[in-house]
Scaffold this motif. Sequence first.
Motif, PDB file in Angstrom:
ATOM      1  N   SER A 160      48.902 -35.352 -17.826  1.00 18.33           N
ATOM      2  CA  SER A 160      48.768 -36.650 -17.166  1.00 18.33           C
ATOM      3  C   SER A 160      49.865 -36.782 -16.116  1.00 18.33           C
ATOM      4  O   SER A 160      51.057 -36.766 -16.459  1.00 18.33           O
ATOM      5  N   THR A 161      49.469 -36.899 -14.845  1.00 18.03           N
ATOM      6  CA  THR A 161      50.497 -37.023 -13.808  1.00 18.03           C
ATOM      7  C   THR A 161      51.255 -38.349 -13.960  1.00 18.03           C
ATOM      8  O   THR A 161      52.444 -38.414 -13.687  1.00 18.03           O
ATOM      9  N   GLY A 162      50.564 -39.389 -14.444  1.00 18.91           N
ATOM     10  CA  GLY A 162      51.260 -40.665 -14.684  1.00 18.91           C
ATOM     11  C   GLY A 162      52.349 -40.493 -15.729  1.00 18.91           C
ATOM     12  O   GLY A 162      53.490 -40.936 -15.542  1.00 18.91           O
ATOM     13  N   ASP A 163      52.026 -39.812 -16.849  1.00 16.72           N
ATOM     14  CA  ASP A 163      53.027 -39.592 -17.906  1.00 16.72           C
ATOM     15  C   ASP A 163      54.173 -38.719 -17.389  1.00 16.72           C
ATOM     16  O   ASP A 163      55.346 -38.983 -17.668  1.00 16.72           O
ATOM     17  N   MET A 164      53.826 -37.678 -16.624  1.00 14.95           N
ATOM     18  CA  MET A 164      54.875 -36.781 -16.112  1.00 14.95           C
ATOM     19  C   MET A 164      55.828 -37.547 -15.193  1.00 14.95           C
ATOM     20  O   MET A 164      57.042 -37.382 -15.255  1.00 14.95           O
ATOM     21  N   LEU A 165      55.236 -38.403 -14.339  1.00 20.07           N
ATOM     22  CA  LEU A 165      56.076 -39.183 -13.428  1.00 20.07           C
ATOM     23  C   LEU A 165      56.940 -40.175 -14.202  1.00 20.07           C
ATOM     24  O   LEU A 165      58.133 -40.337 -13.919  1.00 20.07           O
ATOM     25  N   ARG A 166      56.338 -40.843 -15.207  1.00 21.77           N
ATOM     26  CA  ARG A 166      57.130 -41.815 -15.992  1.00 21.77           C
ATOM     27  C   ARG A 166      58.287 -41.116 -16.713  1.00 21.77           C
ATOM     28  O   ARG A 166      59.380 -41.664 -16.820  1.00 21.77           O
ATOM     29  N   GLU A 167      58.058 -39.885 -17.194  1.00 23.70           N
ATOM     30  CA  GLU A 167      59.154 -39.131 -17.836  1.00 23.70           C
ATOM     31  C   GLU A 167      60.265 -38.856 -16.827  1.00 23.70           C
ATOM     32  O   GLU A 167      61.444 -38.976 -17.127  1.00 23.70           O
ATOM     33  N   VAL A 204      60.939 -40.608 -14.168  1.00 19.74           N
ATOM     34  CA  VAL A 204      61.629 -41.875 -13.858  1.00 19.74           C
ATOM     35  C   VAL A 204      62.624 -42.185 -14.971  1.00 19.74           C
ATOM     36  O   VAL A 204      63.795 -42.509 -14.730  1.00 19.74           O
ATOM     37  N   ALA A 205      62.181 -42.040 -16.243  1.00 13.66           N
ATOM     38  CA  ALA A 205      63.048 -42.367 -17.385  1.00 13.66           C
ATOM     39  C   ALA A 205      64.281 -41.463 -17.413  1.00 13.66           C
ATOM     40  O   ALA A 205      65.376 -41.900 -17.771  1.00 13.66           O
ATOM     41  N   GLU A 206      64.095 -40.198 -17.006  1.00 10.37           N
ATOM     42  CA  GLU A 206      65.227 -39.252 -17.034  1.00 10.37           C
ATOM     43  C   GLU A 206      66.067 -39.323 -15.764  1.00 10.37           C
ATOM     44  O   GLU A 206      67.105 -38.666 -15.665  1.00 10.37           O
ATOM     45  N   GLY A 207      65.608 -40.098 -14.771  1.00  5.42           N
ATOM     46  CA  GLY A 207      66.366 -40.264 -13.526  1.00  5.42           C
ATOM     47  C   GLY A 207      66.446 -38.992 -12.699  1.00  5.42           C
ATOM     48  O   GLY A 207      67.420 -38.778 -11.971  1.00  5.42           O
ATOM     49  N   THR A 208      65.414 -38.129 -12.770  1.00 10.01           N
ATOM     50  CA  THR A 208      65.419 -36.904 -11.952  1.00 10.01           C
ATOM     51  C   THR A 208      65.216 -37.269 -10.479  1.00 10.01           C
ATOM     52  O   THR A 208      64.819 -38.400 -10.157  1.00 10.01           O
ATOM     53  N   LEU A 264      62.832 -36.255  -8.560  1.00  7.90           N
ATOM     54  CA  LEU A 264      61.418 -36.602  -8.396  1.00  7.90           C
ATOM     55  C   LEU A 264      61.157 -38.033  -8.895  1.00  7.90           C
ATOM     56  O   LEU A 264      60.441 -38.807  -8.279  1.00  7.90           O
ATOM     57  N   GLY A 265      61.779 -38.376 -10.023  1.00  4.11           N
ATOM     58  CA  GLY A 265      61.619 -39.709 -10.588  1.00  4.11           C
ATOM     59  C   GLY A 265      62.137 -40.782  -9.642  1.00  4.11           C
ATOM     60  O   GLY A 265      61.511 -41.843  -9.477  1.00  4.11           O
ATOM     61  N   LEU A 266      63.267 -40.506  -9.000  1.00  9.15           N
ATOM     62  CA  LEU A 266      63.838 -41.487  -8.066  1.00  9.15           C
ATOM     63  C   LEU A 266      62.916 -41.674  -6.861  1.00  9.15           C
ATOM     64  O   LEU A 266      62.753 -42.787  -6.356  1.00  9.15           O
ATOM     65  N   GLN A 267      62.277 -40.567  -6.440  1.00  6.21           N
ATOM     66  CA  GLN A 267      61.347 -40.676  -5.294  1.00  6.21           C
ATOM     67  C   GLN A 267      60.108 -41.489  -5.688  1.00  6.21           C
ATOM     68  O   GLN A 267      59.554 -42.220  -4.883  1.00  6.21           O
ATOM     69  N   ALA A 268      59.679 -41.359  -6.956  1.00  7.47           N
ATOM     70  CA  ALA A 268      58.415 -41.957  -7.381  1.00  7.47           C
ATOM     71  C   ALA A 268      58.517 -43.413  -7.821  1.00  7.47           C
ATOM     72  O   ALA A 268      57.550 -44.173  -7.722  1.00  7.47           O
ATOM     73  N   LYS A 269      59.685 -43.826  -8.317  1.00  7.52           N
ATOM     74  CA  LYS A 269      59.844 -45.100  -9.038  1.00  7.52           C
ATOM     75  C   LYS A 269      59.275 -46.321  -8.287  1.00  7.52           C
ATOM     76  O   LYS A 269      58.443 -47.055  -8.826  1.00  7.52           O
ATOM     77  N   ALA A 270      59.714 -46.534  -7.052  1.00  6.29           N
ATOM     78  CA  ALA A 270      59.311 -47.757  -6.348  1.00  6.29           C
ATOM     79  C   ALA A 270      57.805 -47.775  -6.095  1.00  6.29           C
ATOM     80  O   ALA A 270      57.162 -48.831  -6.206  1.00  6.29           O
ATOM     81  N   TYR A 271      57.230 -46.610  -5.766  1.00 10.04           N
ATOM     82  CA  TYR A 271      55.781 -46.550  -5.546  1.00 10.04           C
ATOM     83  C   TYR A 271      55.051 -46.974  -6.817  1.00 10.04           C
ATOM     84  O   TYR A 271      54.129 -47.783  -6.793  1.00 10.04           O
ATOM     85  N   MET A 272      55.466 -46.402  -7.938  1.00  6.08           N
ATOM     86  CA  MET A 272      54.767 -46.658  -9.196  1.00  6.08           C
ATOM     87  C   MET A 272      54.866 -48.120  -9.606  1.00  6.08           C
ATOM     88  O   MET A 272      53.896 -48.737 -10.010  1.00  6.08           O
ATOM     89  N   GLU A 273      56.068 -48.665  -9.513  1.00 10.28           N
ATOM     90  CA  GLU A 273      56.248 -50.051  -9.955  1.00 10.28           C
ATOM     91  C   GLU A 273      55.494 -51.028  -9.046  1.00 10.28           C
ATOM     92  O   GLU A 273      55.131 -52.119  -9.466  1.00 10.28           O
ATOM     93  N   GLY A 274      55.239 -50.625  -7.808  1.00  4.84           N
ATOM     94  CA  GLY A 274      54.478 -51.478  -6.896  1.00  4.84           C
ATOM     95  C   GLY A 274      52.971 -51.295  -7.047  1.00  4.84           C
ATOM     96  O   GLY A 274      52.199 -51.958  -6.375  1.00  4.84           O
ATOM     97  N   GLY A 275      52.559 -50.343  -7.903  1.00  7.88           N
ATOM     98  CA  GLY A 275      51.129 -50.089  -8.090  1.00  7.88           C
ATOM     99  C   GLY A 275      50.548 -49.198  -6.994  1.00  7.88           C
ATOM    100  O   GLY A 275      49.345 -49.187  -6.780  1.00  7.88           O
ATOM    101  N   HIS A 276      51.432 -48.457  -6.296  1.00  9.32           N
ATOM    102  CA  HIS A 276      50.970 -47.594  -5.206  1.00  9.32           C
ATOM    103  C   HIS A 276      51.051 -46.122  -5.599  1.00  9.32           C
ATOM    104  O   HIS A 276      51.853 -45.745  -6.460  1.00  9.32           O
TER     105      HIS A 276
END
Length: 216
Positions: free
Chosen positions: A30-37, A39-43, A45-57
């Motif tokens: 699941s790309t959603g689960d991989m991205l959330r992991e 974000v939680a670990e602060g990698t 990739l997670g830092l790049q993805a966080k704002a997009y995900m929280e905005g629903g984009h």
Amino acid sequence: MNILIMGPAGAGKGTMSSHICAAFTVPHISTGDMLRENVAEGTKLGLQAKAYMEGGHLVPDEVINGMVEERLAKDDCAGGYLLDGFPRTLVQAQELTKIGERTGRPVQVVLVLNVERKILEDRITGRRICPKCGAIYHVRNHPTKKEGICDVCGSSLVQRKDDTLEKLDARMEEYERLTKPVIDYYRNMGLVYEIDASKNQDVTFEQVKKVLSDLA
Ligand code: AP5
């Protein structure tokens, strides 16, 4: 079998994935689960993805494509995989075709879960997830035995930041505009199977099981 599962936010992709993986013994990616992991670990990739995900984009294609290729090349995908949440744009779909050629693991079947908007709203706002083991619940459709506590691992459940009606609007708009053309891409390849996912989990899974068993 190399399977894709598609559908709008809250259609039940994660829920059906757990049934499919148990019955057909394929890894759930699941790309959603991989991205959330991430974000939680602060990698990075997670830092790049966080704002997009929280905005629903959607997260930019270049962030996600490499992550998927690396995962599909792993040994546990040799006997098949279930990809959930990817591809969501035509660029991602074209990239996945190339990844399939490079790894010798092309997509063989695409399950599309169809659910009307009103039901999606209820599923999204009532969803609770376990941040530790990833189990998915719903306050009415699939409640835990003890309120707010995961049946599997005993952790406190949380609500995703993107699980609001306002964020659902943004997610649906991108689904219609960017992801629906991906379904047409696979339909033209003769790989799409439509599932009525508005029914309860057992009824929905019966349809999925029939499609996959007939193809196996
Ligand atoms: P992602 O995690 O993939 O979210 P999504 O596609 O919006 O889907 P959801 O996880 O919200 O829903 P689901 O269909 O899995 O439903 P569930 O089974 O939980 O992606 C999140 C974000 O990551 C994206 O917005 C984006 O920012 C980013 N991202 C991910 N992949 C990306 C990509 N490829 N490119 C760019 N960005 C990407 O079920 C929902 C609820 O309903 C649950 O409570 C469940 O218990 C209940 N339920 C499920 N099925 C039934 C049923 N049959 N009957 C009754 N209740 C049910």
